[in-house]
Scaffold this motif. Sequence first.
Motif, PDB file in Angstrom:
ATOM      1  N   ILE A  23       0.880  -1.148   0.096  1.00  0.00           N
ATOM      2  CA  ILE A  23       0.454   0.215   0.403  1.00  0.00           C
ATOM      3  C   ILE A  23       1.052   1.541   0.081  1.00  0.00           C
ATOM      4  O   ILE A  23       2.181   1.127  -0.006  1.00  0.00           O
ATOM      5  CB  ILE A  23      -0.945   0.245   1.137  1.00  0.00           C
ATOM      6  CG1 ILE A  23      -0.042   0.183   2.756  1.00  0.00           C
ATOM      7  CG2 ILE A  23      -1.556  -1.132   0.975  1.00  0.00           C
ATOM      8  CD1 ILE A  23      -1.516   0.325   3.234  1.00  0.00           C
ATOM      9  N   ASN A  24       0.398   2.350  -0.400  1.00  0.00           N
ATOM     10  CA  ASN A  24       0.355   3.705  -0.055  1.00  0.00           C
ATOM     11  C   ASN A  24      -0.742   4.569   0.503  1.00  0.00           C
ATOM     12  O   ASN A  24      -1.267   4.218   0.031  1.00  0.00           O
ATOM     13  CB  ASN A  24       0.921   4.087  -1.671  1.00  0.00           C
ATOM     14  CG  ASN A  24       1.766   5.574  -1.748  1.00  0.00           C
ATOM     15  OD1 ASN A  24       0.801   6.785  -1.696  1.00  0.00           O
ATOM     16  ND2 ASN A  24       3.330   5.945  -1.383  1.00  0.00           N
ATOM     17  N   VAL A  25       0.011   5.343   1.259  1.00  0.00           N
ATOM     18  CA  VAL A  25      -0.619   6.748   1.561  1.00  0.00           C
ATOM     19  C   VAL A  25      -0.469   7.928   1.787  1.00  0.00           C
ATOM     20  O   VAL A  25       1.224   7.775   1.624  1.00  0.00           O
ATOM     21  CB  VAL A  25      -0.658   6.524   3.030  1.00  0.00           C
ATOM     22  CG1 VAL A  25      -1.701   7.426   3.976  1.00  0.00           C
ATOM     23  CG2 VAL A  25      -1.641   4.776   3.617  1.00  0.00           C
ATOM     24  N   PHE A  45      -3.850   0.897  -3.474  1.00  0.00           N
ATOM     25  CA  PHE A  45      -3.547  -0.891  -3.297  1.00  0.00           C
ATOM     26  C   PHE A  45      -2.794  -1.642  -4.907  1.00  0.00           C
ATOM     27  O   PHE A  45      -2.946  -0.847  -5.891  1.00  0.00           O
ATOM     28  CB  PHE A  45      -4.477  -1.938  -3.038  1.00  0.00           C
ATOM     29  CG  PHE A  45      -5.137  -1.122  -2.077  1.00  0.00           C
ATOM     30  CD1 PHE A  45      -5.004  -2.266  -0.530  1.00  0.00           C
ATOM     31  CD2 PHE A  45      -5.976  -0.797  -1.060  1.00  0.00           C
ATOM     32  CE1 PHE A  45      -5.667  -2.743   0.682  1.00  0.00           C
ATOM     33  CE2 PHE A  45      -6.195  -0.377   0.128  1.00  0.00           C
ATOM     34  CZ  PHE A  45      -6.690  -1.273   0.949  1.00  0.00           C
ATOM     35  N   LYS A  46      -1.840  -1.170  -3.780  1.00  0.00           N
ATOM     36  CA  LYS A  46      -0.788  -2.164  -4.969  1.00  0.00           C
ATOM     37  C   LYS A  46      -0.849  -3.053  -5.595  1.00  0.00           C
ATOM     38  O   LYS A  46      -0.440  -3.709  -6.678  1.00  0.00           O
ATOM     39  CB  LYS A  46       1.104  -2.048  -4.836  1.00  0.00           C
ATOM     40  CG  LYS A  46       1.410  -0.220  -4.214  1.00  0.00           C
ATOM     41  CD  LYS A  46       3.013  -1.221  -3.837  1.00  0.00           C
ATOM     42  CE  LYS A  46       3.268   0.615  -3.490  1.00  0.00           C
ATOM     43  NZ  LYS A  46       4.321   0.836  -2.668  1.00  0.00           N
ATOM     44  N   ASN A  47      -2.101  -3.967  -5.751  1.00  0.00           N
ATOM     45  CA  ASN A  47      -2.303  -5.330  -5.901  1.00  0.00           C
ATOM     46  C   ASN A  47      -3.890  -4.968  -5.823  1.00  0.00           C
ATOM     47  O   ASN A  47      -4.885  -4.193  -5.617  1.00  0.00           O
ATOM     48  CB  ASN A  47      -1.872  -6.820  -4.732  1.00  0.00           C
ATOM     49  CG  ASN A  47      -0.725  -6.702  -4.602  1.00  0.00           C
ATOM     50  OD1 ASN A  47      -0.302  -7.353  -5.974  1.00  0.00           O
ATOM     51  ND2 ASN A  47      -0.485  -6.594  -3.984  1.00  0.00           N
ATOM     52  N   ARG A  48      -5.200  -6.297  -6.442  1.00  0.00           N
ATOM     53  CA  ARG A  48      -6.255  -6.326  -7.249  1.00  0.00           C
ATOM     54  C   ARG A  48      -6.652  -7.438  -5.951  1.00  0.00           C
ATOM     55  O   ARG A  48      -5.526  -7.970  -5.775  1.00  0.00           O
ATOM     56  CB  ARG A  48      -6.426  -6.992  -8.146  1.00  0.00           C
ATOM     57  CG  ARG A  48      -5.928  -5.939  -9.153  1.00  0.00           C
ATOM     58  CD  ARG A  48      -6.770  -6.553 -10.778  1.00  0.00           C
ATOM     59  NE  ARG A  48      -6.348  -5.561 -12.100  1.00  0.00           N
ATOM     60  CZ  ARG A  48      -5.216  -6.538 -12.818  1.00  0.00           C
ATOM     61  NH1 ARG A  48      -4.507  -6.197 -12.304  1.00  0.00           N
ATOM     62  NH2 ARG A  48      -5.510  -5.331 -13.989  1.00  0.00           N
ATOM     63  N   PRO A  79     -11.407 -18.262  -0.916  1.00  0.00           N
ATOM     64  CA  PRO A  79      -9.992 -18.398  -0.873  1.00  0.00           C
ATOM     65  C   PRO A  79      -9.513 -16.396  -1.508  1.00  0.00           C
ATOM     66  O   PRO A  79     -11.207 -17.006  -2.417  1.00  0.00           O
ATOM     67  CB  PRO A  79      -9.679 -19.374  -1.110  1.00  0.00           C
ATOM     68  CG  PRO A  79     -11.156 -20.702  -1.999  1.00  0.00           C
ATOM     69  CD  PRO A  79     -11.953 -19.205  -1.207  1.00  0.00           C
ATOM     70  N   GLU A  80      -8.853 -16.568  -0.822  1.00  0.00           N
ATOM     71  CA  GLU A  80      -8.788 -14.874  -1.332  1.00  0.00           C
ATOM     72  C   GLU A  80      -7.265 -14.591  -1.476  1.00  0.00           C
ATOM     73  O   GLU A  80      -7.016 -14.608  -0.501  1.00  0.00           O
ATOM     74  CB  GLU A  80      -9.822 -13.368  -1.283  1.00  0.00           C
ATOM     75  CG  GLU A  80     -10.221 -13.979   0.833  1.00  0.00           C
ATOM     76  CD  GLU A  80     -11.243 -12.780   0.791  1.00  0.00           C
ATOM     77  OE1 GLU A  80     -11.140 -12.298   2.092  1.00  0.00           O
ATOM     78  OE2 GLU A  80     -12.403 -12.927   0.475  1.00  0.00           O
ATOM     79  N   GLY A  81      -7.574 -12.979  -1.851  1.00  0.00           N
ATOM     80  CA  GLY A  81      -5.682 -12.415  -1.933  1.00  0.00           C
ATOM     81  C   GLY A  81      -5.810 -11.218  -2.690  1.00  0.00           C
ATOM     82  O   GLY A  81      -6.595 -11.036  -3.287  1.00  0.00           O
ATOM     83  N   GLY A  82      -4.666 -11.454  -3.210  1.00  0.00           N
ATOM     84  CA  GLY A  82      -4.232 -10.139  -3.689  1.00  0.00           C
ATOM     85  C   GLY A  82      -3.185 -10.062  -5.052  1.00  0.00           C
ATOM     86  O   GLY A  82      -2.418 -11.718  -4.910  1.00  0.00           O
ATOM     87  N   GLY A  83      -3.995  -9.832  -6.560  1.00  0.00           N
ATOM     88  CA  GLY A  83      -3.604 -10.264  -7.921  1.00  0.00           C
ATOM     89  C   GLY A  83      -2.401  -8.893  -8.086  1.00  0.00           C
ATOM     90  O   GLY A  83      -3.116  -7.754  -8.556  1.00  0.00           O
ATOM     91  N   GLU A 123      -9.060   0.374  -3.399  1.00  0.00           N
ATOM     92  CA  GLU A 123      -8.339  -1.030  -3.834  1.00  0.00           C
ATOM     93  C   GLU A 123     -10.210  -1.710  -4.599  1.00  0.00           C
ATOM     94  O   GLU A 123     -11.479  -1.352  -4.691  1.00  0.00           O
ATOM     95  CB  GLU A 123      -8.627  -1.265  -2.349  1.00  0.00           C
ATOM     96  CG  GLU A 123      -9.041  -3.245  -2.757  1.00  0.00           C
ATOM     97  CD  GLU A 123      -8.423  -3.792  -1.323  1.00  0.00           C
ATOM     98  OE1 GLU A 123      -7.210  -5.107  -1.838  1.00  0.00           O
ATOM     99  OE2 GLU A 123      -8.820  -3.450  -0.606  1.00  0.00           O
ATOM    100  N   LEU A 124      -9.569  -2.263  -5.710  1.00  0.00           N
ATOM    101  CA  LEU A 124     -10.619  -2.613  -6.675  1.00  0.00           C
ATOM    102  C   LEU A 124     -10.380  -4.221  -6.817  1.00  0.00           C
ATOM    103  O   LEU A 124      -9.821  -4.929  -6.406  1.00  0.00           O
ATOM    104  CB  LEU A 124      -9.952  -2.558  -8.367  1.00  0.00           C
ATOM    105  CG  LEU A 124     -11.158  -3.015  -9.198  1.00  0.00           C
ATOM    106  CD1 LEU A 124     -12.417  -2.394  -9.159  1.00  0.00           C
ATOM    107  CD2 LEU A 124     -10.660  -2.355 -10.337  1.00  0.00           C
ATOM    108  N   CYS A 125     -11.487  -4.773  -6.637  1.00  0.00           N
ATOM    109  CA  CYS A 125     -11.850  -5.941  -6.393  1.00  0.00           C
ATOM    110  C   CYS A 125     -12.228  -7.061  -7.368  1.00  0.00           C
ATOM    111  O   CYS A 125     -14.145  -6.620  -8.094  1.00  0.00           O
ATOM    112  CB  CYS A 125     -13.117  -6.358  -5.145  1.00  0.00           C
ATOM    113  SG  CYS A 125     -13.692  -8.404  -4.830  1.00  0.00           S
ATOM    114  N   PHE A 126     -11.803  -8.112  -7.374  1.00  0.00           N
ATOM    115  CA  PHE A 126     -12.600  -8.918  -8.566  1.00  0.00           C
ATOM    116  C   PHE A 126     -13.277 -10.335  -8.045  1.00  0.00           C
ATOM    117  O   PHE A 126     -12.158 -10.983  -6.939  1.00  0.00           O
ATOM    118  CB  PHE A 126     -11.238  -9.429  -9.879  1.00  0.00           C
ATOM    119  CG  PHE A 126     -11.040  -8.219 -11.191  1.00  0.00           C
ATOM    120  CD1 PHE A 126     -11.501  -8.306 -12.504  1.00  0.00           C
ATOM    121  CD2 PHE A 126     -10.336  -7.114 -10.551  1.00  0.00           C
ATOM    122  CE1 PHE A 126     -11.164  -6.623 -12.670  1.00  0.00           C
ATOM    123  CE2 PHE A 126     -10.364  -6.258 -10.958  1.00  0.00           C
ATOM    124  CZ  PHE A 126     -10.142  -6.079 -12.536  1.00  0.00           C
TER     125      PHE A 126
END
Length: 186
Positions: A23-25, A45-48, A79-83, A123-126
């Motif tokens: 992340i970056n704030v 967020f640096k990941n999706r 099951p989830e996490g960052g892409g 943060e974008l979620c798929f």
Amino acid sequence: MQNPEENPWAITSQQNIYDNPWINVTEYQVINPSGNPGIYGKVHFKNRAIGVVTLDADMNTYLVGQYRFPIDEYSWELPEGGGPLGIEPIEGAKRELLEETGLIAHEWTEIQRMHLSNSVSDELCFLFLARNLEQHEAEPEETEQLQVRKLPFKDVYEMVCNGQITDSMTVAAVLRVQLMILEGKI
């Protein structure tokens, strides 16, 4: 009068407050929509965010349980996490599913895209539906201490409805799949 769908905010300055690999704030000095000076903080967020609802031939799904540091609670969720931003979201979903459950799915459907907290983050979620499952060995990350439970989807839907599951991605995905079932799309 300004078009209500155009950006009414003006940035007068910005300062990077915090940065790590995830992340970056940034803190912004702004002129707010009423024309007054103000402050706004944004978490980039640096990941999706990626989440996967699995359905086997018997309408069972898989939940992953883990202790979530930010909320200081144990959580049952998909099951989830960052892409990573540089790869297609479906590839991140396949990786997360195998990593956390050991499952490989041969049928994938994107079911939802959403912003998780658009008041403070980008943060974008798929969310995906995975079917035609094949069991392999899970490959959790070193930071993950996971439990995996196979449950009838209807039980997971009830867990969402009665507040046992509070993870926003899981809630949204389970409700979306339930709607797809009711509409005869599954």
